[in-house]
Write a protein that holds these residues in place. Structure first.
Motif, mmCIF file in Angstrom:
data_model
loop_
_atom_site.group_PDB
_atom_site.id
_atom_site.type_symbol
_atom_site.label_atom_id
_atom_site.label_comp_id
_atom_site.label_asym_id
_atom_site.label_seq_id
_atom_site.Cartn_x
_atom_site.Cartn_y
_atom_site.Cartn_z
ATOM 1 N N HIS A 50 -26.758 -3.868 -3.566
ATOM 2 C CA HIS A 50 -25.353 -4.283 -3.609
ATOM 3 C C HIS A 50 -25.192 -5.510 -2.725
ATOM 4 O O HIS A 50 -25.918 -5.667 -1.741
ATOM 5 C CB HIS A 50 -24.465 -3.133 -3.115
ATOM 6 N N ASP A 51 -24.254 -6.381 -3.051
ATOM 7 C CA ASP A 51 -24.108 -7.633 -2.303
ATOM 8 C C ASP A 51 -23.914 -7.388 -0.809
ATOM 9 O O ASP A 51 -24.713 -7.835 0.010
ATOM 10 C CB ASP A 51 -22.919 -8.437 -2.841
ATOM 11 N N TRP A 52 -22.812 -6.729 -0.467
ATOM 12 C CA TRP A 52 -22.567 -6.391 0.934
ATOM 13 C C TRP A 52 -21.697 -5.144 0.999
ATOM 14 O O TRP A 52 -20.905 -4.852 0.095
ATOM 15 C CB TRP A 52 -21.908 -7.550 1.689
ATOM 16 N N SER B 9 -28.931 -3.461 -9.701
ATOM 17 C CA SER B 9 -28.126 -4.305 -8.823
ATOM 18 C C SER B 9 -26.659 -4.192 -9.206
ATOM 19 O O SER B 9 -26.317 -4.102 -10.379
ATOM 20 C CB SER B 9 -28.587 -5.765 -8.864
ATOM 21 N N MET C 78 -27.349 -16.598 1.598
ATOM 22 C CA MET C 78 -27.522 -15.323 0.914
ATOM 23 C C MET C 78 -28.577 -15.338 -0.188
ATOM 24 O O MET C 78 -29.282 -14.340 -0.370
ATOM 25 C CB MET C 78 -26.175 -14.822 0.392
ATOM 26 N N ASP D 124 -28.210 -19.262 -9.324
ATOM 27 C CA ASP D 124 -27.640 -18.107 -10.031
ATOM 28 C C ASP D 124 -28.114 -18.065 -11.481
ATOM 29 O O ASP D 124 -28.460 -17.007 -12.017
ATOM 30 C CB ASP D 124 -26.116 -18.186 -9.961
ATOM 31 N N SER E 130 -28.671 -3.964 0.914
ATOM 32 C CA SER E 130 -27.468 -4.787 0.949
ATOM 33 C C SER E 130 -27.664 -5.918 1.959
ATOM 34 O O SER E 130 -28.374 -5.748 2.954
ATOM 35 C CB SER E 130 -26.260 -3.940 1.351
ATOM 36 N N ALA F 15 -21.913 -11.440 -6.399
ATOM 37 C CA ALA F 15 -22.323 -12.655 -5.696
ATOM 38 C C ALA F 15 -23.808 -12.908 -5.929
ATOM 39 O O ALA F 15 -24.172 -13.640 -6.840
ATOM 40 C CB ALA F 15 -22.002 -12.550 -4.202
ATOM 41 N N VAL F 16 -24.695 -12.276 -5.143
ATOM 42 C CA VAL F 16 -26.112 -12.633 -5.186
ATOM 43 C C VAL F 16 -27.051 -11.461 -5.473
ATOM 44 O O VAL F 16 -28.264 -11.671 -5.605
ATOM 45 C CB VAL F 16 -26.539 -13.288 -3.851
ATOM 46 N N ALA F 17 -26.549 -10.241 -5.570
ATOM 47 C CA ALA F 17 -27.433 -9.073 -5.672
ATOM 48 C C ALA F 17 -28.352 -9.135 -6.884
ATOM 49 O O ALA F 17 -29.492 -8.661 -6.833
ATOM 50 C CB ALA F 17 -26.613 -7.779 -5.697
ATOM 51 N N SER G 56 -23.527 -6.457 -8.637
ATOM 52 C CA SER G 56 -23.458 -7.859 -8.210
ATOM 53 C C SER G 56 -22.141 -8.539 -8.541
ATOM 54 O O SER G 56 -21.699 -8.528 -9.689
ATOM 55 C CB SER G 56 -24.606 -8.639 -8.864
ATOM 56 N N ILE H 260 -31.375 -12.443 -0.064
ATOM 57 C CA ILE H 260 -31.576 -11.405 -1.089
ATOM 58 C C ILE H 260 -33.004 -11.432 -1.609
ATOM 59 O O ILE H 260 -33.560 -10.405 -2.022
ATOM 60 C CB ILE H 260 -30.550 -11.575 -2.238
#
Length: 405
Positions: A24-26, A108, A91, A169, A51, A112-114, A110, A95
């Motif tokens: 997970h992203d955060w 994931s 990030m 991305d 995370s 953002a970046v996960a 996501s 990751i």
């Protein structure tokens, strides 16, 4: 009506899925994306959690099964607890440092970046995308305007960083075996950003904690975080132009002062309120007003679960949640076209001119978004991805249902 109970015994059998990692992203608050994480962990309770940072409230850690995430180096950087989002340029690097090579299945979650975690050809990566990075793709210009960074050197530095984020991305999308979108609207974003199709699995909403309101009163309701894209001051301005219509606003955030500045006597701002108060107002409101272009819109589902119709901007995921119909057996609200005062005023007047919406119809519509439905549909995607990418033995369905009266 029969009760449906999910029996995920086979889903929890590690012999079927091997070792599982959930990224997970955060983890900083219990919000919409964390509710998805909660349900995935119920399907895969033995999964290891990763995370960028984990500052999740200790009082709510039970929703994560008591797990603590493996975190990145950003966890230990200065002021990370309060300002970890300021480390966004780091990030992608962070990751990619997670070593997931020992896992058979990587999931994931996501926004953002996960989804950018590194996986190999022997692994299956299923990515539940709440949205491609909004501020790097189609909403870049909106975010720059809201941050006051449309001109100057700082603006060009941010634009360069977002350009880099887009390249990264897009490239990392090739490492995903199956995309899952939280709405068809986000599915179209995924198609434009990554050139990939996605299966739509609507996020889980705890509709069971809401009861059908028995008496709607003569006020309209907004309940939201007061951040710019939610357009709360705009709704307040619209009701300031309708002094005979009452509006109640629940929520707090950066735009609270702006909303308060344009409020008139018919507008009541309550600030943050506990959950019980929020539900009470949702059950009694004449209608719930929503002016954001959202990827999905959990609060819109929650309002309908209380039997309360919705007046909403007709863009984004909300078009998949609200049924704009004059048929009393189908209609759960109506849409307006533009984010401006005139459009909202017109929508309220049209709402007043329509026959009353039926609470039981609104609630029935909300029941399309239960956690049980999410688990069933998400597991279908996981099993299909395992089968397609690893010759996964599809000998029995992972999810079984027991029906009892």
């Amino acid at each position: 009506m029969a009760n449906v109970t999910l029996a995920a015994t086979l889903a929890n059998d590690t012999r079927r899925f091997g070792r599982v990692a959930l990224v997970h992203d955060w983890l900083a608050a219990y919000a919409g994306s964390e509710k998805v994480v909660e349900q995935i962990l119920q399907l895969f309770p033995h999964a290891d959690l990763y995370s960028i940072v984990d500052f999740f409230p200790e009082s709510q850690r039970g929703v994560l099964g008591g797990k603590r995430a493996h975190t990145s180096f950003i966890q230990h950087l200065p002021r990370a607890r309060k300002s970890f989002r300021s480390y966004l340029p780091l990030m992608p690097l962070a990751i990619e440092q997670f070593d997931l090579s020992a896992y058979d299945l990587v999931i994931s979650s996501s926004h953002a970046v996960a989804k950018g975690v590194l996986t190999g050809p022997h692994q299956v990566h299923v990515s539940y995308v709440h949205s491609p990075i909004r501020y790097a793709w189609d909403l870049q210009h909106q975010y720059l305007a809201e941050a006051g960074m449309q001109h100057g050197m700082k603006s060009w530095i941010v634009r360069l960083l977002l350009h880099y984020m887009r390249i990264w991305d897009h490239r990392t999308a090739h490492g995903v075996d199956a995309f899952v979108a939280n709405s068809a609207f986000v599915g179209r974003r995924i198609r434009k950003a990554y050139g990939s199709d996605a299966t739509v699995v609507y996020p889980p909403v705890d509709v069971e904690r809401f009861e059908l309101g028995t008496q709607h009163e003569d006020f309209y309701l907004i309940a939201s975080r007061m951040v710019p894209y939610k357009r709360i001051p705009l709704i307040v301005e619209a009701f300031a132009a309708m002094p005979s219509r009452r509006l109640v606003v629940i929520g707090d955030g950066p735009d609270f002062a702006r909303a308060k500045a344009c409020a008139t006597p018919n507008v009541t701002l309550l600030g943050y309120q506990p959950d019980a108060v929020l539900v009470d107002y949702m059950q009694r409101a004449r209608a719930f007003v929503f002016a954001a272009e959202e990827d999905f819109g959990i609060s819109v589902v929650e309002a309908q679960a209380c039997g309360t119709p919705v007046i909403a901007l007709g863009r984004g995921g909300v078009r998949e949640i609200v049924v704009d119909s004059a048929d009393p057996e189908r209609g759960t609200g109506l849409f307006f076209d533009e984010q401006n005062v005139a459009s909202i005023v017109d929508a309220v007047e049209r709402f007043e001119a329509r026959p009353l919406f039926r609470g039981e119809v609104c609630r029935r519509n909300a029941l399309r978004f239960t956690a049980e439905r999410f688990k069933h549909e998400f597991m279908d995607v996981v099993e299909r991805a395992m089968h397609d990418n690893k010759g996964f033995a599809d000998t029995a369905p992972a999810l079984q249902y027991r029906r009892s009266a």
